[in-house]
Write a protein that holds these residues in place. Structure first.
Motif, PDB file in Angstrom:
ATOM      1  N   GLU A 218     -50.102-142.746  80.070  1.00  0.00           N
ATOM      2  CA  GLU A 218     -50.519-144.098  79.722  1.00  0.00           C
ATOM      3  C   GLU A 218     -51.129-144.166  78.314  1.00  0.00           C
ATOM      4  OE1 GLU A 218     -49.397-144.060  83.629  1.00  0.00           O
ATOM      5  OE2 GLU A 218     -50.923-142.728  82.779  1.00  0.00           O
ATOM      6  N   LEU A 219     -51.545-143.023  77.765  1.00  0.00           N
ATOM      7  CA  LEU A 219     -52.178-142.986  76.443  1.00  0.00           C
ATOM      8  C   LEU A 219     -51.262-142.372  75.388  1.00  0.00           C
ATOM      9  CD1 LEU A 219     -55.757-141.827  77.542  1.00  0.00           C
ATOM     10  CD2 LEU A 219     -54.871-144.157  77.293  1.00  0.00           C
ATOM     11  N   ARG A 220     -49.993-142.269  75.701  1.00  0.00           N
ATOM     12  CA  ARG A 220     -49.054-141.614  74.790  1.00  0.00           C
ATOM     13  C   ARG A 220     -49.051-142.289  73.416  1.00  0.00           C
ATOM     14  NH1 ARG A 220     -46.699-144.759  78.402  1.00  0.00           N
ATOM     15  NH2 ARG A 220     -44.972-146.175  77.824  1.00  0.00           N
ATOM     16  N   ASP A 221     -49.044-141.443  72.395  1.00  0.00           N
ATOM     17  CA  ASP A 221     -48.968-141.841  70.988  1.00  0.00           C
ATOM     18  C   ASP A 221     -50.185-142.614  70.489  1.00  0.00           C
ATOM     19  OD1 ASP A 221     -46.452-140.650  70.720  1.00  0.00           O
ATOM     20  OD2 ASP A 221     -45.449-142.457  71.471  1.00  0.00           O
ATOM     21  N   LYS A 222     -51.237-142.713  71.293  1.00  0.00           N
ATOM     22  CA  LYS A 222     -52.459-143.373  70.829  1.00  0.00           C
ATOM     23  C   LYS A 222     -53.355-142.355  70.130  1.00  0.00           C
ATOM     24  CE  LYS A 222     -52.593-146.828  74.556  1.00  0.00           C
ATOM     25  NZ  LYS A 222     -52.307-147.993  73.680  1.00  0.00           N
ATOM     26  N   PRO A 223     -54.210-142.802  69.206  1.00  0.00           N
ATOM     27  CA  PRO A 223     -55.225-141.912  68.643  1.00  0.00           C
ATOM     28  C   PRO A 223     -56.209-141.506  69.744  1.00  0.00           C
ATOM     29  CG  PRO A 223     -54.971-143.897  67.308  1.00  0.00           C
ATOM     30  CD  PRO A 223     -54.249-144.147  68.604  1.00  0.00           C
ATOM     31  N   LEU A 224     -56.350-140.222  69.976  1.00  0.00           N
ATOM     32  CA  LEU A 224     -57.184-139.725  71.071  1.00  0.00           C
ATOM     33  C   LEU A 224     -58.242-138.759  70.554  1.00  0.00           C
ATOM     34  CD1 LEU A 224     -54.389-138.898  73.692  1.00  0.00           C
ATOM     35  CD2 LEU A 224     -55.717-141.017  73.493  1.00  0.00           C
ATOM     36  N   PHE A 225     -59.285-138.584  71.342  1.00  0.00           N
ATOM     37  CA  PHE A 225     -60.266-137.542  71.054  1.00  0.00           C
ATOM     38  C   PHE A 225     -60.375-136.624  72.263  1.00  0.00           C
ATOM     39  CE2 PHE A 225     -62.732-140.871  73.112  1.00  0.00           C
ATOM     40  CZ  PHE A 225     -63.483-140.158  74.030  1.00  0.00           C
ATOM     41  N   VAL A 226     -60.925-135.460  72.031  1.00  0.00           N
ATOM     42  CA  VAL A 226     -61.214-134.499  73.094  1.00  0.00           C
ATOM     43  C   VAL A 226     -62.659-134.052  72.942  1.00  0.00           C
ATOM     44  CG1 VAL A 226     -60.727-132.219  74.044  1.00  0.00           C
ATOM     45  CG2 VAL A 226     -58.842-133.655  73.239  1.00  0.00           C
ATOM     46  N   ILE A 227     -63.454-134.210  73.997  1.00  0.00           N
ATOM     47  CA  ILE A 227     -64.822-133.692  74.007  1.00  0.00           C
ATOM     48  C   ILE A 227     -64.832-132.423  74.850  1.00  0.00           C
ATOM     49  CG2 ILE A 227     -67.219-134.086  74.668  1.00  0.00           C
ATOM     50  CD1 ILE A 227     -66.748-137.071  74.307  1.00  0.00           C
ATOM     51  N   ALA A 228     -65.126-131.304  74.214  1.00  0.00           N
ATOM     52  CA  ALA A 228     -65.182-130.013  74.910  1.00  0.00           C
ATOM     53  C   ALA A 228     -66.180-129.136  74.182  1.00  0.00           C
ATOM     54  CB  ALA A 228     -63.815-129.354  74.945  1.00  0.00           C
ATOM     55  N   ASN A 229     -67.077-128.512  74.905  1.00  0.00           N
ATOM     56  CA  ASN A 229     -68.116-127.724  74.235  1.00  0.00           C
ATOM     57  C   ASN A 229     -67.920-126.214  74.365  1.00  0.00           C
ATOM     58  OD1 ASN A 229     -68.795-127.448  76.904  1.00  0.00           O
ATOM     59  ND2 ASN A 229     -70.821-128.373  76.756  1.00  0.00           N
ATOM     60  N   LYS A 230     -66.710-125.816  74.773  1.00  0.00           N
ATOM     61  CA  LYS A 230     -66.371-124.395  74.773  1.00  0.00           C
ATOM     62  C   LYS A 230     -65.047-124.221  74.049  1.00  0.00           C
ATOM     63  CE  LYS A 230     -68.722-123.191  79.093  1.00  0.00           C
ATOM     64  NZ  LYS A 230     -68.563-122.615  80.463  1.00  0.00           N
ATOM     65  N   GLU A 231     -64.940-123.154  73.249  1.00  0.00           N
ATOM     66  CA  GLU A 231     -63.755-122.978  72.422  1.00  0.00           C
ATOM     67  C   GLU A 231     -62.483-122.862  73.255  1.00  0.00           C
ATOM     68  OE1 GLU A 231     -62.326-119.526  69.423  1.00  0.00           O
ATOM     69  OE2 GLU A 231     -64.069-120.699  68.762  1.00  0.00           O
ATOM     70  N   GLU A 232     -62.544-122.155  74.370  1.00  0.00           N
ATOM     71  CA  GLU A 232     -61.344-122.015  75.194  1.00  0.00           C
ATOM     72  C   GLU A 232     -60.912-123.359  75.771  1.00  0.00           C
ATOM     73  OE1 GLU A 232     -64.849-120.493  77.789  1.00  0.00           O
ATOM     74  OE2 GLU A 232     -64.234-120.492  75.686  1.00  0.00           O
TER      75      GLU A 232
ATOM     76  N   GLY B 118     -71.699-129.904  69.003  1.00  0.00           N
ATOM     77  CA  GLY B 118     -72.633-128.885  68.531  1.00  0.00           C
ATOM     78  C   GLY B 118     -72.144-127.462  68.626  1.00  0.00           C
ATOM     79  N   THR B 119     -71.078-127.225  69.364  1.00  0.00           N
ATOM     80  CA  THR B 119     -70.522-125.873  69.469  1.00  0.00           C
ATOM     81  C   THR B 119     -69.753-125.535  68.196  1.00  0.00           C
ATOM     82  OG1 THR B 119     -70.334-126.012  71.871  1.00  0.00           O
ATOM     83  CG2 THR B 119     -68.946-124.385  70.758  1.00  0.00           C
ATOM     84  N   GLN B 120     -70.014-124.344  67.657  1.00  0.00           N
ATOM     85  CA  GLN B 120     -69.322-123.901  66.451  1.00  0.00           C
ATOM     86  C   GLN B 120     -68.041-123.159  66.824  1.00  0.00           C
ATOM     87  OE1 GLN B 120     -70.563-124.814  63.264  1.00  0.00           O
ATOM     88  NE2 GLN B 120     -71.732-126.055  64.741  1.00  0.00           N
ATOM     89  N   LEU B 121     -66.942-123.584  66.257  1.00  0.00           N
ATOM     90  CA  LEU B 121     -65.654-122.977  66.539  1.00  0.00           C
ATOM     91  C   LEU B 121     -65.409-121.783  65.624  1.00  0.00           C
ATOM     92  CD1 LEU B 121     -63.501-126.229  66.828  1.00  0.00           C
ATOM     93  CD2 LEU B 121     -64.499-124.886  68.695  1.00  0.00           C
ATOM     94  N   SER B 122     -64.666-120.810  66.120  1.00  0.00           N
ATOM     95  CA  SER B 122     -64.335-119.635  65.321  1.00  0.00           C
ATOM     96  C   SER B 122     -63.313-119.997  64.250  1.00  0.00           C
ATOM     97  CB  SER B 122     -63.774-118.533  66.216  1.00  0.00           C
ATOM     98  OG  SER B 122     -62.496-118.906  66.712  1.00  0.00           O
TER      99      SER B 122
END
Length: 309
Positions: free
Chosen positions: A148-162, A184-188
């Motif tokens: 239902e959200l195809r091709d829309k601008p999306l965000f992802v909230i995730a606080n772990k790199e994996e 706040g999580t720093q990515l490698s």
């Protein structure tokens, strides 16, 4: 039915805790085998905020409420199945009588020879404000809501790199405009290279606020004061069982948090069965949960049949 000291006591072959797809499926199949079954639910299923359920063949797009009502209506054809809109407060085993005792918030007690735990799980969000938008503009499952959200601008909230990489890979076929929020999580450096290779933007600053109204997101504000306009996105929650019944009843729990079974829904405790998300302490599709309810019903019925033959 028996009465003891003013408390109603009803004895069933099996009591099923939870009227989600797993519990409904187990109840249906046990009812068809003429087992005396009680199914309890208090309407706190986690998908109640969802506007449409997807991925269940013949029921794609059905609302969770409609799915549940269809299931409960089908159970009315089987007179040995009884549905109770109740909150379970305690589950215990009466060792002397060889039965399980279910207590409700209404001060009722029900007893059964077997119990099936199918009460599901609940989410915990890395940002509590997500709950204000969950199910309308913020979702957790790409399989359930991605189309239902195809091709829309999306965000992802995730606080772990994996989790970041997992969701980025899943959503890349849904939209190429992904904005990664780590709160706040720093990515490698390796992770950042993967994101940049696929033109994914990211922000590792803590989130200050989510702006919007009536469940409709408008923007994400970071602690730096920066605002990013987005109307839809996904979050990676953590999950927990809605109650401690499995632990209190002595069921063996794996290091992953899942309840150990024989693969057919039987736990390490005789007479106690488990199905659906409750067993894994993690998310599952409606279709898989319903299939597991079917499997556990077969185990319960066969055990009863063997014991009483």
């Amino acid at each position: 039915m028996k009465r003891r000291r003013g408390i109603r006591v009803i004895i069933f072959d099996c009591i099923i805790l939870g009227a989600g797809p797993a519990g409904l499926s187990a109840s249906l199949n046990l009812g068809r085998m003429r087992r005396n079954v009680a199914i309890f639910d208090n309407g706190t299923n986690r998908n109640r905020v969802t506007h449409e359920s997807h991925g269940f063949i013949t029921r794609d797009g059905t609302t969770p409420a409609e799915f549940r009502n269809i299931g409960l209506n089908e159970l009315t054809k089987y007179p040995s199945v009884t549905y109770f809109n109740r909150t379970i407060t305690e589950v215990s085993r009466d060792e002397q009588a060889g039965i399980f005792v279910i207590e409700t918030a209404e001060n009722e007690k029900y007893t059964a020879e077997k119990i099936v735990m199918a009460t599901g799980i609940q989410e915990e969000f890395p940002i509590e404000a997500v709950r204000n938008f969950y199910g309308r503009s913020i979702f957790s499952c790409p399989y359930c809501d991605g189309w239902e959200l195809r091709d829309k601008p999306l965000f992802v909230i995730a606080n772990k790199e994996e989790q970041v990489l997992h969701m980025a890979k899943l959503l890349y076929s849904i939209s190429r405009d992904l904005y990664i929020v780590t709160n706040g999580t720093q990515l490698s450096a390796d992770c950042i290279r993967e994101l940049e290779k696929h033109d994914m933007r990211y922000n590792m600053e803590p989130v200050q606020a989510l702006h919007g109204d009536n469940g409709n997101l408008e923007a994400i504000e970071f602690r730096t004061g920066e605002k990013v306009t987005r109307s839809f996105g996904f979050v990676v929650p953590s999950f927990h069982r809605a109650n401690p019944f499995a632990e209190k009843l002595g069921c063996n729990i794996a290091e992953t948090g899942s309840v150990i079974t024989d693969g057919m829904g039987r736990t390490s405790q005789s007479g106690i069965y488990i199905a659906g998300e409750t067993q894994k302490a993690g998310p599952s599709s409606l279709l898989i949960a319903a299939a597991e309810g079917n499997i556990v019903a077969g185990s319960v019925n066969m055990d009863i049949a063997t014991e009483k033959f």
